[in-house]
Design a protein around this motif. Structure first.
Motif, PDB file in Angstrom:
ATOM      1  N   LEU A   1      59.957 -29.405 -36.109  1.00  0.00           N
ATOM      2  CA  LEU A   1      60.078 -28.051 -35.582  1.00  0.00           C
ATOM      3  C   LEU A   1      58.762 -27.586 -34.978  1.00  0.00           C
ATOM      4  CD1 LEU A   1      62.013 -26.536 -38.590  1.00  0.00           C
ATOM      5  CD2 LEU A   1      62.937 -26.912 -36.303  1.00  0.00           C
ATOM      6  N   SER A   2      58.835 -26.951 -33.801  1.00  0.00           N
ATOM      7  CA  SER A   2      57.635 -26.376 -33.202  1.00  0.00           C
ATOM      8  C   SER A   2      57.673 -24.851 -33.278  1.00  0.00           C
ATOM      9  CB  SER A   2      57.479 -26.839 -31.752  1.00  0.00           C
ATOM     10  OG  SER A   2      58.615 -26.491 -31.007  1.00  0.00           O
ATOM     11  N   SER A   3      58.845 -24.296 -33.525  1.00  0.00           N
ATOM     12  CA  SER A   3      58.980 -22.846 -33.667  1.00  0.00           C
ATOM     13  C   SER A   3      60.289 -22.533 -34.380  1.00  0.00           C
ATOM     14  CB  SER A   3      58.959 -22.161 -32.297  1.00  0.00           C
ATOM     15  OG  SER A   3      60.099 -22.550 -31.549  1.00  0.00           O
ATOM     16  N   LEU A   4      60.392 -21.287 -34.799  1.00  0.00           N
ATOM     17  CA  LEU A   4      61.640 -20.782 -35.384  1.00  0.00           C
ATOM     18  C   LEU A   4      62.131 -19.655 -34.490  1.00  0.00           C
ATOM     19  CD1 LEU A   4      60.704 -20.573 -39.187  1.00  0.00           C
ATOM     20  CD2 LEU A   4      62.057 -22.333 -38.043  1.00  0.00           C
ATOM     21  N   PRO A   5      63.434 -19.573 -34.243  1.00  0.00           N
ATOM     22  CA  PRO A   5      63.950 -18.474 -33.426  1.00  0.00           C
ATOM     23  C   PRO A   5      63.607 -17.122 -34.055  1.00  0.00           C
ATOM     24  CG  PRO A   5      65.652 -20.133 -33.766  1.00  0.00           C
ATOM     25  CD  PRO A   5      64.499 -20.493 -34.663  1.00  0.00           C
ATOM     26  N   ALA A   6      63.281 -16.156 -33.215  1.00  0.00           N
ATOM     27  CA  ALA A   6      62.962 -14.812 -33.697  1.00  0.00           C
ATOM     28  C   ALA A   6      64.111 -14.277 -34.531  1.00  0.00           C
ATOM     29  CB  ALA A   6      62.690 -13.886 -32.511  1.00  0.00           C
ATOM     30  N   GLY A   7      63.778 -13.731 -35.687  1.00  0.00           N
ATOM     31  CA  GLY A   7      64.770 -13.094 -36.546  1.00  0.00           C
ATOM     32  C   GLY A   7      65.689 -14.039 -37.284  1.00  0.00           C
ATOM     33  N   ILE A   8      65.371 -15.325 -37.307  1.00  0.00           N
ATOM     34  CA  ILE A   8      66.271 -16.308 -37.921  1.00  0.00           C
ATOM     35  C   ILE A   8      66.519 -16.032 -39.401  1.00  0.00           C
ATOM     36  CG2 ILE A   8      64.558 -18.065 -38.519  1.00  0.00           C
ATOM     37  CD1 ILE A   8      67.111 -19.837 -37.148  1.00  0.00           C
ATOM     38  N   LEU A   9      65.562 -15.389 -40.047  1.00  0.00           N
ATOM     39  CA  LEU A   9      65.705 -15.114 -41.480  1.00  0.00           C
ATOM     40  C   LEU A   9      66.006 -13.641 -41.763  1.00  0.00           C
ATOM     41  CD1 LEU A   9      62.784 -17.387 -42.705  1.00  0.00           C
ATOM     42  CD2 LEU A   9      65.213 -17.930 -42.591  1.00  0.00           C
ATOM     43  N   ASP A  10      66.252 -12.875 -40.718  1.00  0.00           N
ATOM     44  CA  ASP A  10      66.627 -11.472 -40.907  1.00  0.00           C
ATOM     45  C   ASP A  10      68.009 -11.398 -41.554  1.00  0.00           C
ATOM     46  OD1 ASP A  10      64.278 -10.867 -39.659  1.00  0.00           O
ATOM     47  OD2 ASP A  10      65.193 -10.144 -37.798  1.00  0.00           O
ATOM     48  N   ASN A  11      68.259 -10.302 -42.199  1.00  0.00           N
ATOM     49  CA  ASN A  11      69.564 -10.049 -42.826  1.00  0.00           C
ATOM     50  C   ASN A  11      69.919 -11.042 -43.926  1.00  0.00           C
ATOM     51  OD1 ASN A  11      70.032  -7.834 -41.023  1.00  0.00           O
ATOM     52  ND2 ASN A  11      70.551  -9.343 -39.463  1.00  0.00           N
ATOM     53  N   LEU A  12      68.909 -11.554 -44.598  1.00  0.00           N
ATOM     54  CA  LEU A  12      69.114 -12.417 -45.768  1.00  0.00           C
ATOM     55  C   LEU A  12      68.502 -11.674 -46.962  1.00  0.00           C
ATOM     56  CD1 LEU A  12      68.126 -15.896 -44.261  1.00  0.00           C
ATOM     57  CD2 LEU A  12      70.418 -14.920 -44.512  1.00  0.00           C
ATOM     58  N   PRO A  13      69.270 -10.807 -47.601  1.00  0.00           N
ATOM     59  CA  PRO A  13      68.720  -9.900 -48.610  1.00  0.00           C
ATOM     60  C   PRO A  13      68.089 -10.561 -49.825  1.00  0.00           C
ATOM     61  CG  PRO A  13      71.121  -9.817 -48.634  1.00  0.00           C
ATOM     62  CD  PRO A  13      70.712 -10.648 -47.457  1.00  0.00           C
ATOM     63  N   ARG A  14      68.489 -11.774 -50.161  1.00  0.00           N
ATOM     64  CA  ARG A  14      67.964 -12.440 -51.357  1.00  0.00           C
ATOM     65  C   ARG A  14      66.926 -13.504 -51.031  1.00  0.00           C
ATOM     66  NH1 ARG A  14      72.850 -14.058 -55.059  1.00  0.00           N
ATOM     67  NH2 ARG A  14      71.393 -13.705 -56.748  1.00  0.00           N
ATOM     68  N   PHE A  15      66.687 -13.712 -49.735  1.00  0.00           N
ATOM     69  CA  PHE A  15      65.801 -14.788 -49.318  1.00  0.00           C
ATOM     70  C   PHE A  15      64.378 -14.544 -49.777  1.00  0.00           C
ATOM     71  CE2 PHE A  15      63.220 -17.314 -46.448  1.00  0.00           C
ATOM     72  CZ  PHE A  15      63.866 -18.527 -46.567  1.00  0.00           C
ATOM     73  N   GLY A  16      63.741 -15.600 -50.298  1.00  0.00           N
ATOM     74  CA  GLY A  16      62.389 -15.441 -50.787  1.00  0.00           C
ATOM     75  C   GLY A  16      61.460 -16.598 -50.528  1.00  0.00           C
ATOM     76  N   GLU A  17      61.968 -17.791 -50.191  1.00  0.00           N
ATOM     77  CA  GLU A  17      61.084 -18.945 -50.094  1.00  0.00           C
ATOM     78  C   GLU A  17      61.429 -19.827 -48.904  1.00  0.00           C
ATOM     79  OE1 GLU A  17      59.662 -22.673 -52.907  1.00  0.00           O
ATOM     80  OE2 GLU A  17      60.905 -21.100 -53.764  1.00  0.00           O
ATOM     81  N   LEU A  18      60.459 -19.934 -48.000  1.00  0.00           N
ATOM     82  CA  LEU A  18      60.574 -20.820 -46.852  1.00  0.00           C
ATOM     83  C   LEU A  18      59.474 -21.858 -46.951  1.00  0.00           C
ATOM     84  CD1 LEU A  18      61.645 -21.638 -44.031  1.00  0.00           C
ATOM     85  CD2 LEU A  18      60.011 -20.001 -43.067  1.00  0.00           C
ATOM     86  N   GLU A  19      59.857 -23.125 -46.865  1.00  0.00           N
ATOM     87  CA  GLU A  19      58.891 -24.233 -46.869  1.00  0.00           C
ATOM     88  C   GLU A  19      58.931 -24.888 -45.484  1.00  0.00           C
ATOM     89  OE1 GLU A  19      56.756 -25.154 -49.155  1.00  0.00           O
ATOM     90  OE2 GLU A  19      57.445 -23.799 -50.704  1.00  0.00           O
ATOM     91  N   PRO A  20      58.015 -24.458 -44.570  1.00  0.00           N
ATOM     92  CA  PRO A  20      57.982 -25.068 -43.239  1.00  0.00           C
ATOM     93  C   PRO A  20      56.882 -26.118 -43.101  1.00  0.00           C
ATOM     94  CG  PRO A  20      56.790 -23.022 -43.185  1.00  0.00           C
ATOM     95  CD  PRO A  20      57.243 -23.227 -44.627  1.00  0.00           C
TER      96      PRO A  20
END
Length: 148
Positions: free
Chosen positions: A123-142
């Motif tokens: 991956l070279s980038s993530l789309p803008a807002g890709i993790l929006d509207n995920l109320p329980r999300f807490g951990e991203l390992e990029p």
């Protein structure tokens, strides 16, 4: 004394029903070559670890899946909508694949998602807002990507 013919057929029919139920449960739950199981903590996992997958296009995952283990394959692309059925998903592990991009909205509606592991992809980038509207999300390992 001879057993009536209809009673002789009953065990065979019962065995066929049991086989159909077992096959339909495992097949619908997690597409081959992956397997579906519930661990000691009663968490449902679809495990596709190290299965030589190059694509998951056309896969249908069981809505009960809480952990989707896709690590250590050669998956290059994630089809839009691939995760739509995962209404109970908490963790998606895509570690050590070849994913180069993520479709916009791929995680939309995954309101129970708490962890996403994208370590060692392309991956070279993530789309803008890709993790929006995920109320329980807490951990991203990029880690080990080229995300700038």
């Amino acid at each position: 004394m001879k057993t009536p013919a209809r009673l002789q057929v009953l065990p065979a029919r019962l065995a066929l029903v049991v086989v159909i139920v077992l096959l339909s449960t495992s097949t619908l739950a997690c597409p081959p070559p992956c397997y579906f199981f519930q661990n000691q903590e009663l968490v449902w996992t679809c495990n596709c670890f190290l299965q030589g997958l190059t694509s998951i296009d056309g896969f249908q995952f069981d809505a009960r899946t809480q952990i989707l283990e896709l690590s250590n394959n050669s998956i290059a692309a994630l089809p839009a909508g691939i995760f739509d059925s995962l209404t109970a998903i908490e963790t998606i592990d895509l570690t050590n694949n070849m994913v180069t991009s993520l479709p916009a909205g791929i995680f939309n509606g995954l309101i129970t998602l708490t962890k996403l592991d994208l370590t060692r992809n392309r991956l070279s980038s993530l789309p803008a807002g890709i993790l929006d509207n995920l109320p329980r999300f807490g951990e991203l390992e990029p880690c080990a990507n080229s995300i700038g």
